[in-house]
Design a protein around this motif. Structure first.
Motif, short mmCIF file in Angstrom:
data_model
loop_
_atom_site.label_atom_id
_atom_site.label_comp_id
_atom_site.label_asym_id
_atom_site.label_seq_id
_atom_site.Cartn_x
_atom_site.Cartn_y
_atom_site.Cartn_z
N SER A 11 0.83 -1.20 0.00
CA SER A 11 0.00 0.00 0.00
C SER A 11 0.87 1.26 0.00
N ARG A 12 1.90 1.26 0.83
CA ARG A 12 2.81 2.41 0.90
C ARG A 12 3.58 2.56 -0.42
N GLY A 14 2.55 1.65 -3.35
CA GLY A 14 1.59 2.17 -4.32
C GLY A 14 1.39 3.67 -4.18
N GLU A 15 1.34 4.16 -2.95
CA GLU A 15 1.20 5.59 -2.71
C GLU A 15 2.41 6.35 -3.24
N VAL A 17 4.52 5.41 -5.64
CA VAL A 17 4.51 5.37 -7.10
C VAL A 17 3.48 6.37 -7.65
N ASN A 18 2.33 6.45 -7.00
CA ASN A 18 1.30 7.40 -7.40
C ASN A 18 1.82 8.84 -7.30
N GLU A 19 2.49 9.17 -6.18
CA GLU A 19 3.06 10.50 -6.01
C GLU A 19 4.12 10.78 -7.07
N TYR A 21 4.38 9.53 -10.04
CA TYR A 21 3.76 9.68 -11.35
C TYR A 21 3.03 11.02 -11.48
N ASN A 22 2.34 11.45 -10.43
CA ASN A 22 1.50 12.65 -10.50
C ASN A 22 2.25 13.95 -10.25
N TYR A 25 2.65 16.67 -13.02
CA TYR A 25 1.40 17.20 -13.57
C TYR A 25 0.62 18.05 -12.57
N ARG A 26 1.09 18.14 -11.35
CA ARG A 26 0.34 18.85 -10.31
C ARG A 26 0.11 20.31 -10.66
#
Length: 90
Positions: A11-12, A14-15, A17-19, A21-22, A25-26
């Motif tokens: 879960s950590r 995944g968080e 990797v999400n950060e 990737y994003n 684009y923020r």
């Protein structure tokens, strides 16, 4: 390792990797949201500025909710003072 700790680790991960990737684009997403909000503000107050608005019946009830952000909006649009004659916010 038990299953709960593996789920927490995944879960950590995944968080993170999400950060990762994003992150690039923020600022573009924030700019697009601000532009969308500016257009919406223009729709809400257009009738008061003399621009015909076909949706004025629906946007009229939103004006009291948008007044808090009106000052920031008109300055962002390059208007030094309020464009509305009967409404002074600065």
């Amino acid at each position: 390792m038990n299953i709960k700790s593996i789920q927490q680790w995944l879960s950590r991960a995944g968080e993170l990797v999400n950060e990762f990737y994003n992150a690039p684009y923020r600022s573009a997403i924030a700019r697009a949201k601000r532009d969308e909000d500016d257009l919406f503000m223009m729709l809400v107050f257009s009738e008061m500025m003399g621009v015909p608005n076909p949706a004025s019946y629906y946007t009229l009830e939103l004006q009291p909710l948008m007044l808090e952000r009106f000052h920031d909006w008109h300055q962002r649009m390059g208007m030094e003072h309020s464009p509305l004659d009967h409404f002074r916010c600065c």
